[in-house]
Scaffold this motif. Structure first.
Motif, PDB file in Angstrom:
ATOM      1  N   GLY A  62       0.647  -1.209  -0.010  1.00 21.72           N
ATOM      2  CA  GLY A  62       0.044   0.019   0.050  1.00 21.72           C
ATOM      3  C   GLY A  62       0.581   1.145   0.046  1.00 21.72           C
ATOM      4  N   ARG A  63       2.112   1.236   0.268  1.00 20.61           N
ATOM      5  CA  ARG A  63       2.950   2.431   0.098  1.00 20.61           C
ATOM      6  C   ARG A  63       4.059   2.362  -0.950  1.00 20.61           C
ATOM      7  NH1 ARG A  63       6.625   3.050   4.213  1.00 20.61           N
ATOM      8  NH2 ARG A  63       6.689   0.969   4.858  1.00 20.61           N
ATOM      9  N   PHE A  64       4.402   0.968  -1.153  1.00 27.00           N
ATOM     10  CA  PHE A  64       5.516   1.023  -2.195  1.00 27.00           C
ATOM     11  C   PHE A  64       4.587   0.346  -3.536  1.00 27.00           C
ATOM     12  CE2 PHE A  64       9.330   0.573   0.617  1.00 27.00           C
ATOM     13  CZ  PHE A  64       9.241   1.628   1.089  1.00 27.00           C
ATOM     14  N   THR A  65       5.455   0.543  -4.692  1.00 32.63           N
ATOM     15  CA  THR A  65       5.050   0.168  -5.972  1.00 32.63           C
ATOM     16  C   THR A  65       6.118  -0.156  -6.879  1.00 32.63           C
ATOM     17  OG1 THR A  65       2.787   1.287  -6.110  1.00 32.63           O
ATOM     18  CG2 THR A  65       3.678   0.665  -8.060  1.00 32.63           C
ATOM     19  N   ILE A  66       6.191  -1.317  -7.306  1.00 38.28           N
ATOM     20  CA  ILE A  66       7.528  -2.022  -8.118  1.00 38.28           C
ATOM     21  C   ILE A  66       7.043  -1.851  -9.453  1.00 38.28           C
ATOM     22  CG2 ILE A  66       6.801  -4.374  -7.888  1.00 38.28           C
ATOM     23  CD1 ILE A  66       9.930  -5.027  -7.733  1.00 38.28           C
ATOM     24  N   SER A  67       7.902  -1.560 -10.609  1.00 41.72           N
ATOM     25  CA  SER A  67       7.303  -1.633 -12.020  1.00 41.72           C
ATOM     26  C   SER A  67       8.614  -1.958 -12.756  1.00 41.72           C
ATOM     27  CB  SER A  67       6.824  -0.546 -12.436  1.00 41.72           C
ATOM     28  OG  SER A  67       7.531   0.739 -12.168  1.00 41.72           O
ATOM     29  N   ARG A  68       8.334  -2.134 -14.003  1.00 44.38           N
ATOM     30  CA  ARG A  68       9.706  -2.539 -14.991  1.00 44.38           C
ATOM     31  C   ARG A  68       9.370  -1.990 -16.209  1.00 44.38           C
ATOM     32  NH1 ARG A  68      10.359  -8.676 -14.850  1.00 44.38           N
ATOM     33  NH2 ARG A  68      11.876  -8.167 -16.441  1.00 44.38           N
ATOM     34  N   ASP A  69      10.298  -1.678 -16.861  1.00 39.23           N
ATOM     35  CA  ASP A  69      10.102  -1.173 -18.441  1.00 39.23           C
ATOM     36  C   ASP A  69      11.348  -1.936 -19.166  1.00 39.23           C
ATOM     37  OD1 ASP A  69      10.338   0.085 -20.717  1.00 39.23           O
ATOM     38  OD2 ASP A  69       9.998   2.059 -19.890  1.00 39.23           O
ATOM     39  N   ASN A  70      10.794  -3.046 -19.615  1.00 40.85           N
ATOM     40  CA  ASN A  70      11.735  -3.955 -20.380  1.00 40.85           C
ATOM     41  C   ASN A  70      12.410  -3.224 -21.590  1.00 40.85           C
ATOM     42  OD1 ASN A  70      11.237  -5.998 -18.674  1.00 40.85           O
ATOM     43  ND2 ASN A  70       9.725  -6.809 -20.125  1.00 40.85           N
ATOM     44  N   ALA A  71      11.774  -2.315 -22.340  1.00 39.40           N
ATOM     45  CA  ALA A  71      12.403  -1.485 -23.015  1.00 39.40           C
ATOM     46  C   ALA A  71      13.550  -0.541 -22.989  1.00 39.40           C
ATOM     47  CB  ALA A  71      11.264  -0.509 -24.023  1.00 39.40           C
ATOM     48  N   LYS A  72      13.650  -0.319 -21.566  1.00 36.38           N
ATOM     49  CA  LYS A  72      14.476   0.644 -20.933  1.00 36.38           C
ATOM     50  C   LYS A  72      15.595  -0.161 -20.162  1.00 36.38           C
ATOM     51  CE  LYS A  72      11.796   4.911 -21.042  1.00 36.38           C
ATOM     52  NZ  LYS A  72      11.354   6.145 -20.276  1.00 36.38           N
ATOM     53  N   ASN A  73      15.230  -1.518 -20.185  1.00 33.27           N
ATOM     54  CA  ASN A  73      16.160  -2.368 -19.319  1.00 33.27           C
ATOM     55  C   ASN A  73      16.022  -1.681 -17.789  1.00 33.27           C
ATOM     56  OD1 ASN A  73      16.831  -3.759 -21.301  1.00 33.27           O
ATOM     57  ND2 ASN A  73      18.735  -2.703 -21.706  1.00 33.27           N
ATOM     58  N   GLY A  74      14.904  -1.149 -17.318  1.00 32.98           N
ATOM     59  CA  GLY A  74      14.693  -0.801 -16.005  1.00 32.98           C
ATOM     60  C   GLY A  74      13.682  -1.254 -15.211  1.00 32.98           C
ATOM     61  N   MET A  75      13.972  -1.124 -14.025  1.00 31.31           N
ATOM     62  CA  MET A  75      13.032  -1.231 -12.830  1.00 31.31           C
ATOM     63  C   MET A  75      12.841  -0.339 -11.749  1.00 31.31           C
ATOM     64  SD  MET A  75      12.913  -4.814 -10.001  1.00 31.31           S
ATOM     65  CE  MET A  75      14.760  -4.241  -9.360  1.00 31.31           C
ATOM     66  N   TYR A  76      11.870  -0.463 -11.231  1.00 31.91           N
ATOM     67  CA  TYR A  76      11.691   1.165 -10.300  1.00 31.91           C
ATOM     68  C   TYR A  76      10.934   0.544  -9.298  1.00 31.91           C
ATOM     69  CZ  TYR A  76      12.532   2.667 -15.100  1.00 31.91           C
ATOM     70  OH  TYR A  76      12.828   2.538 -16.424  1.00 31.91           O
ATOM     71  N   LEU A  77      11.221   1.438  -7.958  1.00 31.60           N
ATOM     72  CA  LEU A  77      10.245   1.343  -6.727  1.00 31.60           C
ATOM     73  C   LEU A  77       9.904   2.810  -6.491  1.00 31.60           C
ATOM     74  CD1 LEU A  77       9.583  -0.686  -4.727  1.00 31.60           C
ATOM     75  CD2 LEU A  77      11.669  -0.174  -3.321  1.00 31.60           C
ATOM     76  N   GLN A  78       8.665   2.969  -6.545  1.00 29.96           N
ATOM     77  CA  GLN A  78       8.194   4.130  -5.910  1.00 29.96           C
ATOM     78  C   GLN A  78       7.796   4.007  -4.617  1.00 29.96           C
ATOM     79  OE1 GLN A  78       7.543   6.982  -7.709  1.00 29.96           O
ATOM     80  NE2 GLN A  78       7.116   7.894  -5.427  1.00 29.96           N
ATOM     81  N   MET A  79       8.287   4.780  -3.625  1.00 25.19           N
ATOM     82  CA  MET A  79       8.079   4.500  -2.335  1.00 25.19           C
ATOM     83  C   MET A  79       7.496   5.954  -1.560  1.00 25.19           C
ATOM     84  SD  MET A  79      11.583   2.942  -1.124  1.00 25.19           S
ATOM     85  CE  MET A  79      12.665   4.651  -1.470  1.00 25.19           C
ATOM     86  N   THR A  80       6.206   5.585  -1.078  1.00 30.00           N
ATOM     87  CA  THR A  80       5.727   6.744  -0.408  1.00 30.00           C
ATOM     88  C   THR A  80       5.476   6.544   1.103  1.00 30.00           C
ATOM     89  OG1 THR A  80       3.488   5.821  -1.042  1.00 30.00           O
ATOM     90  CG2 THR A  80       4.533   7.214  -2.710  1.00 30.00           C
ATOM     91  N   SER A  81       4.985   7.480   1.733  1.00 24.65           N
ATOM     92  CA  SER A  81       4.502   7.523   2.980  1.00 24.65           C
ATOM     93  C   SER A  81       5.814   6.719   4.061  1.00 24.65           C
ATOM     94  CB  SER A  81       3.416   6.749   3.511  1.00 24.65           C
ATOM     95  OG  SER A  81       2.529   7.415   2.829  1.00 24.65           O
TER      96      SER A  81
END
Length: 112
Positions: A62-81
């Motif tokens: 409920g606070r963090f969101t993981i995502s990926r973008d294979n086209a950019k060879n990238g993975m992300y972690l959006q961290m809130t609160s």
């Protein structure tokens, strides 16, 4: 090679976005974020499969969101609160059995 970025110092309640950039395609890798606080074991934060299925530790749901973008060879972690207990070194991980890849880590410090 996996390289993390985006860590830093933030006040409690704030947000940060971590990025993990790979030197090669991540298309066939299951990816994830782990963290390790001083004196503690490394723990799973979130994972995302090659098909986009996500999984989170209870402490970040409920606070963090993981995502990926294979086209950019990238993975992300959006961290809130963010909370003080989120302070740790965050590591990017990729795996395709039997191979495992780790980044060098990025420090996240949350001040209370």
């Amino acid at each position: 090679q996996l390289v993390e970025s985006g860590g830093g110092l933030v006040q409690a309640g704030g947000s940060l976005r971590l990025s993990c950039t790979a030197s090669a395609t991540i298309f066939s890798l299951n990816m994830g974020w782990y963290r390790q606080a001083p004196g503690k074991q490394r723990e799973l934060v979130a994972t995302i499969s090659t098909g986009g299925t996500t999984n989170y530790a209870d402490s970040v749901k409920g606070r963090f969101t993981i995502s990926r973008d294979n086209a950019k060879n990238g993975m992300y972690l959006q961290m809130t609160s963010l909370k003080a207990e989120d302070s740790a070194v965050y590591y990017c991980h990729g795996n395709r059995f039997p191979l495992n890849y780790w980044g060098q880590g990025t420090q996240v410090t949350v001040s209370s």
